[in-house]
Write a protein that holds these residues in place. Structure first.
Motif, PDB file in Angstrom:
ATOM      1  N   ARG A 129       0.834  -1.212   0.000  1.00  0.00           N
ATOM      2  CA  ARG A 129       0.000   0.000   0.000  1.00  0.00           C
ATOM      3  C   ARG A 129       0.866   1.260   0.000  1.00  0.00           C
ATOM      4  O   ARG A 129       0.584   2.223  -0.707  1.00  0.00           O
ATOM      5  CB  ARG A 129      -0.915  -0.026   1.223  1.00  0.00           C
ATOM      6  CG  ARG A 129      -1.855   1.122   1.305  1.00  0.00           C
ATOM      7  CD  ARG A 129      -2.806   0.937   2.463  1.00  0.00           C
ATOM      8  NE  ARG A 129      -3.635   2.113   2.603  1.00  0.00           N
ATOM      9  CZ  ARG A 129      -4.388   2.350   3.634  1.00  0.00           C
ATOM     10  NH1 ARG A 129      -4.470   1.481   4.609  1.00  0.00           N
ATOM     11  NH2 ARG A 129      -5.095   3.450   3.704  1.00  0.00           N
ATOM     12  N   HIS A 130       1.936   1.235   0.825  1.00  0.00           N
ATOM     13  CA  HIS A 130       2.840   2.386   0.870  1.00  0.00           C
ATOM     14  C   HIS A 130       3.437   2.672  -0.508  1.00  0.00           C
ATOM     15  O   HIS A 130       3.414   3.801  -0.979  1.00  0.00           O
ATOM     16  CB  HIS A 130       3.970   2.151   1.877  1.00  0.00           C
ATOM     17  CG  HIS A 130       5.108   3.108   1.700  1.00  0.00           C
ATOM     18  ND1 HIS A 130       5.076   4.389   2.190  1.00  0.00           N
ATOM     19  CD2 HIS A 130       6.281   2.989   1.033  1.00  0.00           C
ATOM     20  CE1 HIS A 130       6.193   5.015   1.838  1.00  0.00           C
ATOM     21  NE2 HIS A 130       6.934   4.175   1.146  1.00  0.00           N
ATOM     22  N   TRP A 131       3.988   1.630  -1.134  1.00  0.00           N
ATOM     23  CA  TRP A 131       4.670   1.839  -2.405  1.00  0.00           C
ATOM     24  C   TRP A 131       3.701   2.210  -3.518  1.00  0.00           C
ATOM     25  O   TRP A 131       4.057   2.988  -4.412  1.00  0.00           O
ATOM     26  CB  TRP A 131       5.535   0.623  -2.762  1.00  0.00           C
ATOM     27  CG  TRP A 131       6.718   0.559  -1.837  1.00  0.00           C
ATOM     28  CD1 TRP A 131       6.984  -0.411  -0.919  1.00  0.00           C
ATOM     29  CD2 TRP A 131       7.764   1.531  -1.712  1.00  0.00           C
ATOM     30  NE1 TRP A 131       8.132  -0.097  -0.219  1.00  0.00           N
ATOM     31  CE2 TRP A 131       8.631   1.083  -0.699  1.00  0.00           C
ATOM     32  CE3 TRP A 131       8.044   2.735  -2.353  1.00  0.00           C
ATOM     33  CZ2 TRP A 131       9.762   1.801  -0.307  1.00  0.00           C
ATOM     34  CZ3 TRP A 131       9.169   3.438  -1.966  1.00  0.00           C
ATOM     35  CH2 TRP A 131      10.015   2.980  -0.964  1.00  0.00           C
ATOM     36  N   ASP A 132       2.471   1.702  -3.479  1.00  0.00           N
ATOM     37  CA  ASP A 132       1.472   2.136  -4.465  1.00  0.00           C
ATOM     38  C   ASP A 132       1.274   3.646  -4.355  1.00  0.00           C
ATOM     39  O   ASP A 132       1.277   4.363  -5.360  1.00  0.00           O
ATOM     40  CB  ASP A 132       0.128   1.419  -4.240  1.00  0.00           C
ATOM     41  CG  ASP A 132       0.158  -0.043  -4.653  1.00  0.00           C
ATOM     42  OD1 ASP A 132       1.120  -0.469  -5.331  1.00  0.00           O
ATOM     43  OD2 ASP A 132      -0.787  -0.766  -4.264  1.00  0.00           O
ATOM     44  N   GLY A 133       1.111   4.141  -3.126  1.00  0.00           N
ATOM     45  CA  GLY A 133       0.924   5.573  -2.914  1.00  0.00           C
ATOM     46  C   GLY A 133       2.164   6.377  -3.250  1.00  0.00           C
ATOM     47  O   GLY A 133       2.079   7.454  -3.843  1.00  0.00           O
ATOM     48  N   TYR A 134       3.321   5.859  -2.907  1.00  0.00           N
ATOM     49  CA  TYR A 134       4.576   6.566  -3.167  1.00  0.00           C
ATOM     50  C   TYR A 134       4.783   6.732  -4.672  1.00  0.00           C
ATOM     51  O   TYR A 134       5.066   7.834  -5.157  1.00  0.00           O
ATOM     52  CB  TYR A 134       5.744   5.787  -2.552  1.00  0.00           C
ATOM     53  CG  TYR A 134       7.019   6.592  -2.427  1.00  0.00           C
ATOM     54  CD1 TYR A 134       7.317   7.235  -1.241  1.00  0.00           C
ATOM     55  CD2 TYR A 134       7.925   6.683  -3.478  1.00  0.00           C
ATOM     56  CE1 TYR A 134       8.494   7.963  -1.100  1.00  0.00           C
ATOM     57  CE2 TYR A 134       9.100   7.406  -3.351  1.00  0.00           C
ATOM     58  CZ  TYR A 134       9.371   8.049  -2.161  1.00  0.00           C
ATOM     59  OH  TYR A 134      10.528   8.777  -2.035  1.00  0.00           O
TER      60      TYR A 134
END
Length: 143
Positions: free
Chosen positions: A61-66
């Protein structure tokens, strides 16, 4: 009267963790407050992925947003505080709150992100205990 600001001194003396990462998510700045908060020295953190402090279950989820932020140049967390779990070097969970700012080159290309982070673990635990106690009291009055 204007005076020059020593940004390195500012970053190193501020009480909140300041972490900067490049477009790929590698850590480029890790201030002393980040060392105290997360337990990693700057030598251990610089050049490493932000996965260093992100719980494994939240990394996707973090990397999708990043990556979306890097592609669009937009984030909603510049003004809104984001509260998420994180990890300390010793394996204990943390509750952190942070805002971010996007970093741009002189040519206005998005080059990375800076996060200003506060440890809210104690506050989060107190809130959880208060909610539990409130639920217990509500249950006892309706019985």
């Amino acid at each position: 009267m204007q005076s020059a600001i020593d940004f390195e001194q500012l970053v190193n003396s501020i009480g909140d963790a300041i972490i900067m990462s490049d477009a790929g998510g590698s850590i480029t700045v890790w201030n002393p407050a980040a060392e105290r908060m997360f337990g990693f020295t700057s030598g251990e953190a610089l050049g490493k992925s932000l996965d260093l402090i992100i719980p494994e279950r939240l990394r996707g989820r973090h990397w999708d947003g990043y990556h979306k932020t890097m592609a669009t140049g937009e984030t909603r967390y510049g003004n809104d505080v984001l509260r998420v779990p994180a990890w300390h070097k010793d394996g204990r969970p943390l509750s952190i709150a942070f805002t971010v700012a996007l970093l741009h080159s002189p040519q206005n290309e998005l080059t990375g992100i800076v996060a200003v982070i506060r440890d809210e673990t104690s506050r989060f635990q107190e809130d959880r205990l208060l909610r539990k106690r409130l639920a217990e009291l509500e249950a006892s009055t309706s019985a």
